[in-house]
Motif scaffolding. Structure first.
Motif, mmCIF file in Angstrom:
data_model
loop_
_atom_site.group_PDB
_atom_site.id
_atom_site.type_symbol
_atom_site.label_atom_id
_atom_site.label_comp_id
_atom_site.label_asym_id
_atom_site.label_seq_id
_atom_site.Cartn_x
_atom_site.Cartn_y
_atom_site.Cartn_z
ATOM 1 N N ALA A 268 0.842 -1.204 0.000
ATOM 2 C CA ALA A 268 0.000 0.000 0.000
ATOM 3 C C ALA A 268 0.869 1.244 0.000
ATOM 4 O O ALA A 268 1.801 1.355 0.786
ATOM 5 C CB ALA A 268 -0.909 0.003 1.227
ATOM 6 N N LYS B 295 -5.723 7.189 -1.362
ATOM 7 C CA LYS B 295 -6.716 6.125 -1.539
ATOM 8 C C LYS B 295 -6.754 5.100 -0.400
ATOM 9 O O LYS B 295 -7.840 4.791 0.098
ATOM 10 C CB LYS B 295 -6.444 5.435 -2.893
ATOM 11 N N PRO B 296 -5.619 4.556 0.068
ATOM 12 C CA PRO B 296 -5.710 3.517 1.109
ATOM 13 C C PRO B 296 -6.347 3.996 2.409
ATOM 14 O O PRO B 296 -6.837 3.191 3.203
ATOM 15 C CB PRO B 296 -4.249 3.117 1.338
ATOM 16 N N MET C 23 -9.764 2.191 3.979
ATOM 17 C CA MET C 23 -9.881 1.086 3.019
ATOM 18 C C MET C 23 -8.832 0.003 3.272
ATOM 19 O O MET C 23 -9.136 -1.187 3.189
ATOM 20 C CB MET C 23 -9.753 1.604 1.586
ATOM 21 N N ASP D 179 -6.375 -2.245 -2.795
ATOM 22 C CA ASP D 179 -7.575 -1.505 -3.218
ATOM 23 C C ASP D 179 -8.747 -2.436 -3.533
ATOM 24 O O ASP D 179 -9.587 -2.143 -4.372
ATOM 25 C CB ASP D 179 -7.264 -0.618 -4.428
ATOM 26 N N VAL E 273 -10.869 -0.333 -6.356
ATOM 27 C CA VAL E 273 -11.213 1.072 -6.137
ATOM 28 C C VAL E 273 -10.141 1.971 -6.745
ATOM 29 O O VAL E 273 -9.016 2.029 -6.247
ATOM 30 C CB VAL E 273 -11.392 1.365 -4.629
ATOM 31 N N ASP E 274 -10.497 2.662 -7.828
ATOM 32 C CA ASP E 274 -9.574 3.587 -8.502
ATOM 33 C C ASP E 274 -10.117 4.995 -8.607
ATOM 34 O O ASP E 274 -9.362 5.932 -8.838
ATOM 35 C CB ASP E 274 -9.261 3.084 -9.924
ATOM 36 N N LEU F 285 -15.242 4.156 -5.097
ATOM 37 C CA LEU F 285 -15.257 4.265 -3.640
ATOM 38 C C LEU F 285 -16.690 4.249 -3.114
ATOM 39 O O LEU F 285 -17.007 3.551 -2.150
ATOM 40 C CB LEU F 285 -14.526 5.536 -3.217
#
Length: 251
Positions: A12, A22-23, A32, A104, A230-231, A236
């Motif tokens: 990550a 994002k994480p 996440m 992700d 999830v990008d 999300l």
């Protein structure tokens, strides 16, 4: 299925371009990366460790009762990051099987993590991964959907011959959507990260082709569906809805 010689590593980093930080994005009240860690723990194949270059991710995992290790920031790929983490947590080489779960995939089915390890029961397999049959027509031609071309070796199991962004193979029959979750023999992972990028890997922008071009055998377990990666902000929102729905069903 708890394998004493198996470890699950989740790479990550914060430097995602389309979805900043994002994480650490909140899903169901936790970051996440913690949701991914929980799915991996539920798989019950071995200890779970997050490999990161971020103090913030390290702290978030620790706050949730998980284990994380800090790695260098300059790794070209998740595979290199987990190999450094593996050497840090297990210098004496107790773990013979290493599962790489992308950070992700918060809606990942825990059973799929366990399924990914199964092909390694065959001593001739170096690396195992997952795929699901493509059911939506638009995915057949979408270059963002990586296809695995494989030869059936058992029920719901293929030996990978090629991975491609093209629509392949030609002719009648199923196409398979590759899922980027891998189980490596430790020796295969060590060999893989020591190899230079290969010609087809560079052309297709698919790291796993480096292993095939070097002669490593990759087998593919076919599972029911593709977990949501999830990008984007829309992904999300979708992940939040899926996990909220699961939580309602379990209470």
């Amino acid at each position: 299925m708890s394998l004493s010689d198996t470890v699950v590593l989740i790479p990550a980093r914060l430097a995602a371009t389309r979805l900043p930080n994002k994480p650490l994005a909140d899903i169901g009240g936790v970051p996440m990366i913690v949701q991914v860690m929980r799915r991996s723990v539920e798989a019950d194949v071995g200890p779970v460790v997050v490999a990161t270059d971020s103090e913030a991710i390290h702290a978030a995992v620790a706050a949730a009762g998980g284990r994380a290790v800090l790695t260098r920031a300059d790794h070209p790929s998740g595979s290199d990051r987990i190999f450094e983490a593996l050497q840090t947590i297990d210098p004496e080489g107790r773990f013979e099987t290493v599962v790489n779960v992308q950070g992700d995939l918060p809606t990942l089915a825990p059973g799929d993590v366990a399924t990914a390890v199964v092909p390694l029961e065959d001593p001739s397999v170096d690396i195992a991964t997952l795929a699901a049959e493509i059911v939506r027509d638009e995915e057949r031609t979408n270059p963002n959907v990586v296809k695995v071309v494989g030869s059936p070796v058992a029920d719901r199991r293929l030996r990978a011959l090629y991975f491609t962004r093209a629509t392949a193979p030609w002719g009648d029959g199923p196409l398979y959507h590759h899922i980027g979750l891998y189980a490596y023999r430790r020796a295969a992972l060590a060999r893989f990260v020591a190899l230079p990028p290969s010609p087809l890997e560079t052309r297709e922008r698919l790291e796993q082709l480096r292993a095939l071009e070097a002669g490593l055998r990759i087998d593919v377990a076919v599972v029911a569906s593709v977990p949501l990666g999830v990008d984007t902000p829309a992904d999300l929102d979708a992940a939040r809805a899926i996990l909220a729905g699961r939580a309602r069903h379990t209470h």
